[in-house]
Write an enzyme that holds these catalytic residues in place. Structure first.
Site, short mmCIF file in Angstrom:
data_model
loop_
_atom_site.label_atom_id
_atom_site.label_comp_id
_atom_site.label_asym_id
_atom_site.label_seq_id
_atom_site.Cartn_x
_atom_site.Cartn_y
_atom_site.Cartn_z
N CYS A 130 1.03 -1.21 0.27
CA CYS A 130 -0.03 -0.51 0.17
C CYS A 130 1.07 1.36 -0.01
CB CYS A 130 -0.97 -0.35 1.42
SG CYS A 130 -2.11 1.42 1.10
N ILE A 191 -0.55 -6.09 -9.57
CA ILE A 191 0.15 -5.27 -9.28
C ILE A 191 -1.06 -4.15 -8.65
CG2 ILE A 191 1.68 -4.60 -11.09
CD1 ILE A 191 1.06 -2.09 -11.70
N GLY A 243 -4.25 -4.93 -12.73
CA GLY A 243 -3.84 -3.58 -13.20
C GLY A 243 -4.99 -2.89 -14.35
#
Lengths: 306, 241
Positions: A130, A191, A243
């Site tokens: 994060c 990702i 993604g």
């Protein structure tokens, strides 16, 4: 047409999993459609202690995508297990991926332990990526030694499949992928968001209060595909690709480069029915390329002659 | 919440930067003044949350200010264009709590949701006073429409229209028992600080508009609330931290 996939020993009816942070704890979406059609879903990143997250603004529009700096707002692992999971079970009979965040080894381990013992949790997705929390988060996912240390510490207390979610904000993502695989990860997802920035042209200030925020959406898809391709080739454990997935064709692209399943993120925010539409469209999209089992297409990019 | 394809009926400038768009479509999910719609804008990734200004049958009116590229694109929509929207978002104003002398306080682009609120209150027999504030006279819009229905007091920062000052200067203690407000954050903060009873509609940059992303959370006495899903209307009481 077979859409079912196996991931870390878990059979999913289809490979479509709403990504953490874009699907809450599922309750908002359960009011819109039957979320039991999903392969599974990854819950909002949950930490040991409750977190309010970052000051507003937390969101900015960018070309073909968006920035967020939410900062892991969540009510804490105990409250999720005690208050939210019982509500979720009323509308959802499948299992979830428990996305776990932390600010040090101890808090990761404790939060993972609390959530992993819940029967609704089929796997833990460790968020060491994060970009929106000051301590921990991405800092753990950008150093192979630290990523491995957190992974093996959580591995000791989690007796369900452990997936590690990687940050794209590194020079060589395969290095991190191999490190967490060696440390005991059963799977890898990627990702997380790319660090980005947007500026208000009038004032010159960053639009988000925390100036550097996480970029997601269609804009990141080529980067994500490349990294999923790299990681799928570098490790033996299965990979979840994500993604910028917006439709069934994007799912096919990610599975072609080696993903065993996919997560759909920002698309859920713009179109709350995105995952439902993707699941409904997948059979037709697969038929178009002559596949009759979704598993056939996994890794086909590397099987094709140049 | 519902996903609806609206058709643009008209899209007219009200001044240099504020537009009124009339749309036709399924309004069935819109149940209360103060709710908003989240519009898909051609070529933009995120939707644009815009408050409901008026609803009648399948006709929806929104009034918006061009503040960036998204709203600039919206301002160029013409009759017949299709606009995809998530509708009936947010809690809206709770009109049952209105009591005694009621003020509707709107600052700048915060006025639109007060229009349908005013019509709804009038149907209930509540006769509010409208307090409207603008930076300058050139920013004014909709005052004629509000004036047809209620007593309107206006303030501008440069005094070019109505009283010179801020809209909060028009809100005098002792004159009102309850307020409904929408406008910029400092205006709302000033109203919360008066200690008066009322409801305030907040604005934020939103990711989803329906409570999924935590992109627009604020702190209240009852803990963190999502402006999009738990709001946008908060009570003055819960905002007094």
């Amino acid at each position: 047409m077979n859409l079912a996939v196996k991931f870390c020993g878990i059979t999913l009816d289809n490979p479509v999993i709403p990504a953490s942070g874009t699907f809450g704890y599922g309750l908002e979406f359960a009011r819109l459609y039957d979320i039991n059609i999903l392969g599974s879903f990854s819950i909002k990143g949950t930490t040991l202690e409750p977190r309010f997250g970052n000051p507003l603004p937390r969101i900015a529009e960018t070309p073909s995508g968006m920035l967020n700096s939410v900062g892991l707002q969540n009510p804490g692992a105990e409250a999720v297990a005690r208050d939210i999971f019982p509500e979720l079970k009323k509308v959802y009979r499948k299992k979830v991926f428990a996305n776990v965040g932390g600010h040090d080894e101890r808090s990761y381990v404790a939060a993972a332990e609390i959530l992993a013992r819940e029967d609704i949790v089929c796997a833990v997705e460790l968020n060491i990526s994060c970009p929106n929390v000051r301590e921990g988060g991405m800092a753990f996912g950008t150093d192979p030694a630290v990523a491995a240390r957190i992974t093996s510490a959580v591995r000791k207390v989690v007796h369900k499949p452990l997936i590690v979610k990687l940050s794209p904000n590194v020079t060589d993502i395969t290095e991190i992928a191999r490190a967490v695989e060696e440390a005991g990860a059963d799977g890898i997802s990627l990702i997380n968001t790319l660090l980005g920035m947007a500026v208000d042209r009038r004032t010159g200030r960053a639009i988000t209060h925390v100036p550097h925020a996480g970029l997601s959406g269609a804009a990141v898809k080529p980067v994500a595909l490349r990294m999923v391709h790299e990681v799928a080739s570098a490790v033996k454990v299965p990979v979840i690709g994500m993604g910028g997935i917006e439709n069934a064709y994007d799912v096919i692209d990610f599975m072609s480069v080696g993903a065993a399943a996919v997560e759909v993120g920002s698309a859920n925010l713009v179109d709350p029915f995105a995952c439902k539409k993707i699941i409904e469209d997948l059979p037709r999209a697969l038929a178009e390329i002559g596949a009759d089992d979704i598993n056939e297409i996994v890794g086909r990019t590397d099987r094709c002659a140049k | 919440m519902k996903e609806t394809d609206y058709t643009v009926i008209s899209n007219t400038p009200l001044n240099a930067s504020v537009y009124e768009m009339r749309l036709a479509g399924d309004n069935s999910a819109i149940t209360r003044p103060g709710q908003f719609v989240n519009l898909k804008v051609t070529g933009k990734f995120l939707r644009r949350p815009i408050s409901v200004c008026d609803v009648e049958g399948d006709s929806l009116v929104i009034v918006y200010k061009v503040v960036g590229e998204g709203t600039a694109i919206m301002s160029r929509y013409t009759r017949g264009e299709k606009v995809n929207a998530l509708t009936g978002l947010g809690n809206g104003f709770d009109i049952d709590r209105a009591q005694g002398k009621v003020a509707l306080i709107g600052g700048g682009v915060g006025l639109p949701p007060l229009y349908w609120l005013l019509k709804t209150l009038l149907l209930r027999g509540v006769k509010p006073t409208v307090l409207a504030g603008f930076r300058t006279a050139a920013d004014e819009y909709y005052i004629d429409r509000f004036s047809r229905l209620a007593d309107v007091k206006t303030a501008t920062e440069d005094g070019s229209l109505g009283v010179k000052g801020r809209v909060t200067d028009l809100f005098k203690a002792g004159e009102y028992d309850y307020f409904f407000a929408c406008g910029p954050e400092p205006m709302l903060a000033a109203l919360v600080n008066t200690g008066m009873d009322g409801q305030l509609s907040y604005e934020a940059r939103m990711g989803c508009g329906f409570g999924a992303c935590m992109g627009c959370s604020c702190k209240t006495k009852e803990g963190a609330k999502r402006i999009c899903a738990d709001g946008p209307v908060m009570t003055a009481e819960e905002m007094r931290l």
